[in-house]
Design an enzyme around this catalytic site. Structure first.
Site, short mmCIF file in Angstrom:
data_model
loop_
_atom_site.label_atom_id
_atom_site.label_comp_id
_atom_site.label_asym_id
_atom_site.label_seq_id
_atom_site.Cartn_x
_atom_site.Cartn_y
_atom_site.Cartn_z
N ASP A 78 18.76 30.65 53.83
CA ASP A 78 17.89 30.44 54.99
C ASP A 78 18.51 29.48 56.00
OD1 ASP A 78 17.66 28.28 53.24
OD2 ASP A 78 15.59 28.70 52.69
N ASN A 147 5.38 23.67 47.01
CA ASN A 147 4.31 24.66 47.20
C ASN A 147 4.67 26.01 46.58
OD1 ASN A 147 6.22 25.66 48.94
ND2 ASN A 147 4.94 25.62 50.77
N HIS A 149 7.47 27.74 47.15
CA HIS A 149 8.31 28.66 47.94
C HIS A 149 9.70 28.83 47.32
CE1 HIS A 149 9.86 25.26 50.87
NE2 HIS A 149 10.70 25.42 49.88
N GLU A 154 7.26 31.35 52.07
CA GLU A 154 6.14 30.44 51.86
C GLU A 154 4.99 31.18 51.16
OE1 GLU A 154 6.88 27.47 52.24
OE2 GLU A 154 7.04 26.77 54.31
C1 F6R Z 1 16.79 25.79 50.71
C2 F6R Z 1 15.66 26.57 50.23
C3 F6R Z 1 14.42 25.92 49.72
C4 F6R Z 1 14.70 24.78 48.73
C5 F6R Z 1 13.39 24.14 48.27
C6 F6R Z 1 13.63 22.94 47.37
O1 F6R Z 1 17.84 26.63 51.12
O2 F6R Z 1 15.73 27.74 50.28
O3 F6R Z 1 13.63 26.91 49.08
O4 F6R Z 1 15.41 25.26 47.65
O5 F6R Z 1 12.65 23.73 49.38
O6 F6R Z 1 14.23 21.94 48.13
P1 F6R Z 1 14.74 20.59 47.46
O7 F6R Z 1 15.86 20.94 46.58
O8 F6R Z 1 15.16 19.73 48.62
O9 F6R Z 1 13.58 20.02 46.71
#
Ligand code: F6R
Length: 256
Positions: A78, A147, A149, A154
């Site tokens: 992303d 959450n 995701h 989301e």
């Molecule tokens: C990032 C992504 C997100 C993260 C998720 C966890 O490329 O796709 O889904 O993997 O938000 O983020 P952290 O590791 O910062 O807790």
């Protein structure tokens, strides 16, 4: 909201480690083994705080001569809309800092979403086309949002979703704000690979650590599958490996 309750769910492999460091080291080993066996592997990569240690270990392995990534292809999950790759808060810049600039990935085989595209829909279509042309992802590394995701899919995301432009939820804007280097607020839109793109990967490694992830981990692994917790879509995949620390696993009835 339930989705396709008749879908036959699969048993994921769950590895629980005492610390986040142990879990990240084990993920790095898993990736290294894959690339040693298949130097031309197509890797799906994530940004965020969780994989930073993994990338540090991959860099170490390149410097030690234990592995080379020069034949591997990468796709990132992303990118924020509106940020050029040169912006320090872009995921492209994160990947350069945390992995690419210090290892031996070939620029020509690194695929990133262009956050500075003037036409986001066209950029999403371009990226989807690149993914398809690559023949698909061999190993997808994921993190989990508090959450639930995965990528920037989301809550509410559809199981059949593909690369697209999305609005980020308040939870995500809040969760990612402390990680910003220059911006005051997280951009509200992003382009993400979809749930169906993630489920197309031949193998998925999910790394989730810390108490803040415990509820999302539990909802993802114990089900029921629900669009309210996109991580639960991984129950559909036949080759998912969860790497957790004790805190992230703390709410699981069966800790693997
Ligand atoms: C990032 C992504 C997100 C993260 C998720 C966890 O490329 O796709 O889904 O993997 O938000 O983020 P952290 O590791 O910062 O807790």
């Amino acid at each position: 909201m339930m989705t396709d309750p008749s879908f036959e769910h699969c048993q994921p492999t769950i590895h629980v480690f005492p610390t986040a460091t142990d879990a990240a080291d084990a993920v790095a080993l898993h990736i290294l083994e894959k690339v040693k066996d298949h130097p031309k592997a197509v890797l799906g990569l994530a940004t965020g705080q969780t994989p930073r240690r993994v990338y540090a270990r991959l860099i170490e392995a390149v410097h030690n001569g234990a592995v080379s990534f020069d034949q591997a292809t990468t796709f990132n999950l992303d990118e924020y809309c509106g940020l050029p790759a040169t912006h320090p808060d872009s995921f492209a810049a994160f990947m350069r800092r945390e992995l690419f600039d210090q290892s031996d990935f070939a620029d020509s085989r690194v695929n990133l979403i262009d956050g500075s595209a003037t036409d986001n829909q066209a950029e999403a279509r371009r990226y989807a086309q690149c993914l398809q042309t690559s023949g698909g992802i061999d190993l997808q590394l994921l993190g989990l949002g508090t959450n639930g995701h995965i990528g920037f899919n989301e809550p509410g995301s559809d199981a059949g979703s593909r690369v697209r432009v999305v609005d980020l939820t308040e939870d995500t804007l809040e969760a990612n704000r402390p990680t910003l280097l220059q911006l005051d607020a997280v951009p509200g839109k992003a382009i993400t690979m979809g749930i169906a793109d993630i489920l197309d990967a031949r193998k998925i490694i999910m790394l989730a650590t810390g108490e803040a992830k415990a509820e999302a981990v539990c909802r993802s692994l114990e089900g029921p599958e629900s669009a309210d917790c996109p991580g639960s879509y991984l129950l559909r995949h036949r080759n998912v490996h969860w790497y957790l620390d004790a805190d992230a696993a703390s709410l699981l009835a069966d800790r693997g």
